[in-house]
Design a protein around this motif. Structure first.
Motif, PDB file in Angstrom:
ATOM      1  N   ALA A  60      -0.471   4.794   2.000  1.00  0.00           N
ATOM      2  CA  ALA A  60       0.034   5.800   2.949  1.00  0.00           C
ATOM      3  C   ALA A  60      -0.198   7.221   2.466  1.00  0.00           C
ATOM      4  CB  ALA A  60       1.525   5.550   3.194  1.00  0.00           C
ATOM      5  N   SER A  61      -0.268   7.398   1.169  1.00  0.00           N
ATOM      6  CA  SER A  61      -0.481   8.751   0.628  1.00  0.00           C
ATOM      7  C   SER A  61      -1.959   9.080   0.451  1.00  0.00           C
ATOM      8  CB  SER A  61       0.236   8.890  -0.717  1.00  0.00           C
ATOM      9  OG  SER A  61      -0.292   7.964  -1.655  1.00  0.00           O
ATOM     10  N   GLY A  62      -2.835   8.161   0.876  1.00  0.00           N
ATOM     11  CA  GLY A  62      -4.262   8.416   0.790  1.00  0.00           C
ATOM     12  C   GLY A  62      -4.894   8.027  -0.523  1.00  0.00           C
ATOM     13  N   ASP A  63      -4.155   7.339  -1.397  1.00  0.00           N
ATOM     14  CA  ASP A  63      -4.691   6.926  -2.692  1.00  0.00           C
ATOM     15  C   ASP A  63      -5.415   5.584  -2.566  1.00  0.00           C
ATOM     16  OD1 ASP A  63      -3.708   9.143  -3.993  1.00  0.00           O
ATOM     17  OD2 ASP A  63      -1.810   8.180  -4.521  1.00  0.00           O
ATOM     18  N   GLY A  71      -3.358  -3.623  -5.566  1.00  0.00           N
ATOM     19  CA  GLY A  71      -2.077  -2.918  -5.538  1.00  0.00           C
ATOM     20  C   GLY A  71      -1.944  -1.823  -6.567  1.00  0.00           C
ATOM     21  N   ILE A  72      -2.946  -1.634  -7.429  1.00  0.00           N
ATOM     22  CA  ILE A  72      -2.894  -0.639  -8.497  1.00  0.00           C
ATOM     23  C   ILE A  72      -3.569   0.645  -8.034  1.00  0.00           C
ATOM     24  CG2 ILE A  72      -3.568  -0.103 -10.871  1.00  0.00           C
ATOM     25  CD1 ILE A  72      -1.583  -2.327 -10.733  1.00  0.00           C
ATOM     26  N   PRO A  73      -2.878   1.798  -8.067  1.00  0.00           N
ATOM     27  CA  PRO A  73      -3.557   3.054  -7.732  1.00  0.00           C
ATOM     28  C   PRO A  73      -4.601   3.401  -8.781  1.00  0.00           C
ATOM     29  CG  PRO A  73      -1.294   3.468  -8.449  1.00  0.00           C
ATOM     30  CD  PRO A  73      -1.455   1.984  -8.380  1.00  0.00           C
TER      31      PRO A  73
END
Length: 342
Positions: A14-17, A22-24
């Protein structure tokens, strides 16, 4: 999920990452630095299953799926190979030993490649490597000579099938004039070498027609060539860089994610200009694991030795008692000469 060539677990949150499993990936870059290779365990598992299940569904006989070590190999990847029921294609005894260290049985390892020395072939036998693939007639004679010294060696013949593949000429390996593989007209010569050595056991035929092939037709043609060659043996013996990739405008500090590094990228990486090689991180089920650490400058110089201390000359030449006094650390590597930033 994002479209290929992104790994199966790639998503934008949602934050665009960008995330994998599942790991940013920004967090991975902060923790491990850049560049860093990220290996998605779920994508590996699904690709392994697609080959394994596809063969089971469409081929009634026994079948093995082999992972090409030269694409990328370390201990953790070899463990994944074993965990998902695959075998290993190694092109060196070094790769074979990585597989054995990871728990892959020797019988599930094939050894490829030309110009194998007798010592390499003897080591392969001691390691219990399952099958050796002969790339040419001189190589086959070498395998036969080593087999003659000791126990039985299982061998496959790599053929040059004379099949054109729609790929870059530099990675097309199935032509009749290819330097890889035994020409079809020399098939019976290879068969005679095997038949004349009782300790060589014929295991089958092999070919490679190239990389980055998206059309099934060349594979079908290659299979027909192999079947015809197998029939002959049965009757007689009873046995470039892409240039259209859009890269966004970058600012200092940005992290650029490349969706697929491609086979061989890291396995062929060098320390050219003494630049340490990057780490590899495995991501799986929301967790990340460092499976190969970043190389350091200390690693790159670990094999270097200092020059010996020069002899000290007296009035009438070197004093033997002094000349034999040398740096006691001369054989311990470059670390005795200077400090090293890691």
């Amino acid at each position: 999920m994002m479209p290929p060539p992104w790994p199966d677990t790639a998503t934008i949150d949602a934050s665009g990452d960008l995330r994998l499993a599942g790991i940013p990936l920004g967090a991975v870059a902060e923790e491990c630095g850049t560049p860093v290779y990220v290996f998605d365990a779920a994508t590996f598992a699904r690709r392994a299953a697609s080959y394994r299940d596809g063969l089971a569904a469409h081929y009634p006989g026994e079948a093995e799926v082999h992972y090409a070590c030269k694409a990328f190999l370390n201990v953790a990847v070899a463990q994944l190979v074993s965990r998902h029921g695959l075998h290993l294609d190694a092109v060196s005894t070094g790769e074979a030993q990585v597989g054995l260290h990871a728990g892959v049985p020797g019988r599930r390892i094939h050894l490829h490649g030309n110009a194998k020395t007798d010592d390499e072939l003897r080591l392969a036998r001691r390691l219990g490597v399952g099958t050796i693939i002969a790339d040419n007639l001189p190589g086959l004679r070498g395998i036969a000579a080593v087999a003659r010294e000791g126990g039985e060696l299982r061998v496959m013949l790599r053929l040059a099938p004379d099949v054109a593949a729609n790929t870059h000429p530099h990675i097309a390996t199935g032509a009749a004039a290819s330097k890889f593989g035994i020409p079809l007209e020399r098939l019976l010569d290879a068969a005679r070498i095997i038949a004349s050595e009782p300790k060589l056991r014929y295991e089958g035929l092999h070919c490679h027609i190239g990389s980055q092939i998206t059309d099934l037709l060349p594979y079908r043609a290659a299979v027909r060539v192999l079947l015809a060659a197998a029939g002959t043996l049965r009757r007689r013996y009873g046995w470039t860089t892409r240039r259209d990739v859009h890269v966004p405008e970058l600012r200092n500090g940005d992290v650029l994610a490349v969706p697929a590094a491609g086979a061989y990228t890291l396995s062929m990486a060098s320390a050219y200009n003494h630049v340490p090689r990057p780490p590899v991180v495995l991501v799986q089920d929301g967790h990340s694991h460092l499976i190969t650490r970043r190389e350091t400058h200390r690693d790159l110089m670990a094999r270097d030795n200092c020059l010996p201390d020069p002899p000290i000359a007296g009035p009438s030449g070197p004093d033997p008692a002094i000349a034999t006094t040398q740096n006691p650390h001369r054989h311990t590597g470059v670390h005795a000469c200077c400090s090293i930033e890691t």
